[in-house]
Design an enzyme around this catalytic site. Structure first.
Site, PDB file in Angstrom:
ATOM      1  N   ASN A  59       0.822  -1.205   0.000  1.00  0.00           N
ATOM      2  CA  ASN A  59       0.000   0.000   0.000  1.00  0.00           C
ATOM      3  C   ASN A  59       0.864   1.267   0.000  1.00  0.00           C
ATOM      4  O   ASN A  59       2.092   1.205  -0.073  1.00  0.00           O
ATOM      5  CB  ASN A  59      -0.946  -0.028   1.205  1.00  0.00           C
ATOM      6  N   HIS A  71      22.905   0.747  14.031  1.00  0.00           N
ATOM      7  CA  HIS A  71      24.197   1.207  14.534  1.00  0.00           C
ATOM      8  C   HIS A  71      24.517   0.425  15.808  1.00  0.00           C
ATOM      9  O   HIS A  71      23.640  -0.191  16.414  1.00  0.00           O
ATOM     10  CB  HIS A  71      24.160   2.699  14.854  1.00  0.00           C
ATOM     11  N   ALA A 119      -1.748  -3.086  13.361  1.00  0.00           N
ATOM     12  CA  ALA A 119      -1.352  -1.726  13.001  1.00  0.00           C
ATOM     13  C   ALA A 119      -0.527  -1.083  14.110  1.00  0.00           C
ATOM     14  O   ALA A 119      -0.789  -1.263  15.293  1.00  0.00           O
ATOM     15  CB  ALA A 119      -2.596  -0.890  12.715  1.00  0.00           C
TER      16      ALA A 119
END
Length: 200
Positions: free
Chosen positions: A114, A144, A191
């Protein structure tokens, strides 16, 4: 922690890319999970800039008066095939879209990606078949050193870990997938989740 040697298996995997690859010592270090600095390689900088331009062209293409959904989709497909290392049949990627290198991303068949998805693919990103990726998802391979003394020793360099998403997964909107994560077959990620470890 960054790797200390090149990973022959990952190098062979990336060689399967169907798009150009900026091969050099620094690129092999990058995809192998070693500390790297893309600024050390003009070939890498040139490739990164080319992919940036292609992503912008893919995302910002104007919709002409006499165009249709089919012609727009065909045009975008012709651009994305120049970006992604491997793109499976019947896979659809919506604009806008961003990735760093492109050649390190491998996407299976019948996937749907999407809007506003970002893939930071300094290590391979492998997406299986029939995967659904919601809007504003971020897939990150770059990282890192956590310890600041190690960051100083690497001169603020980066390293990367591959991300794998197996077949039939659904990644919900605004999910963040962190370096080195594997998401097993058929998983659903809600989500706005932050995926920091493997999910089976």
């Amino acid at each position: 922690m960054a790797s200390t040697a090149k990973d022959k298996a990952i190098i062979e995997l990336v060689k399967l890319s169907e798009t150009p690859i900026p091969w050099c010592d620094e690129f092999e270090k990058m995809i192998s999970g070693m500390n790297f600095r893309s600024a050390n390689s003009q070939a890498m900088l040139d490739h990164k800039f080319k992919i940036r331009k292609l992503c912008k062209s893919f995302s910002d293409e104007p919709i002409l008066e006499d165009s249709s959904y089919q012609t727009l989709e065909a045009h975008r497909l012709s651009i994305i095939k120049k970006i992604i290392g491997r793109l499976g049949r019947e896979t659809n990627i919506e604009a806008s879209f961003f990735c760093t290198w492109g050649c390190n991303t491998f996407i299976g068949e019948r996937c749907y990606i999407n809007r506003s998805v970002q893939i930071f693919d300094s290590a391979p990103v492998i997406i299986g078949d029939r995967v659904l990726i919601g809007p504003s998802v971020g897939i990150y391979t770059d990282t890192h050193e956590v310890d600041f003394t190690a960051r100083q020793a690497s001169e603020r360099g980066s390293f990367a870990k591959p991300v794998k998403i197996f077949d039939d997964c659904w990644i919900g909107a605004q999910v963040v997938i962190l370096p080195g994560v594997t998401i097993g077959r058929g998983c659903t990620i809600s989500a706005r989740a932050v995926v920091a470890q493997d999910i089976e």
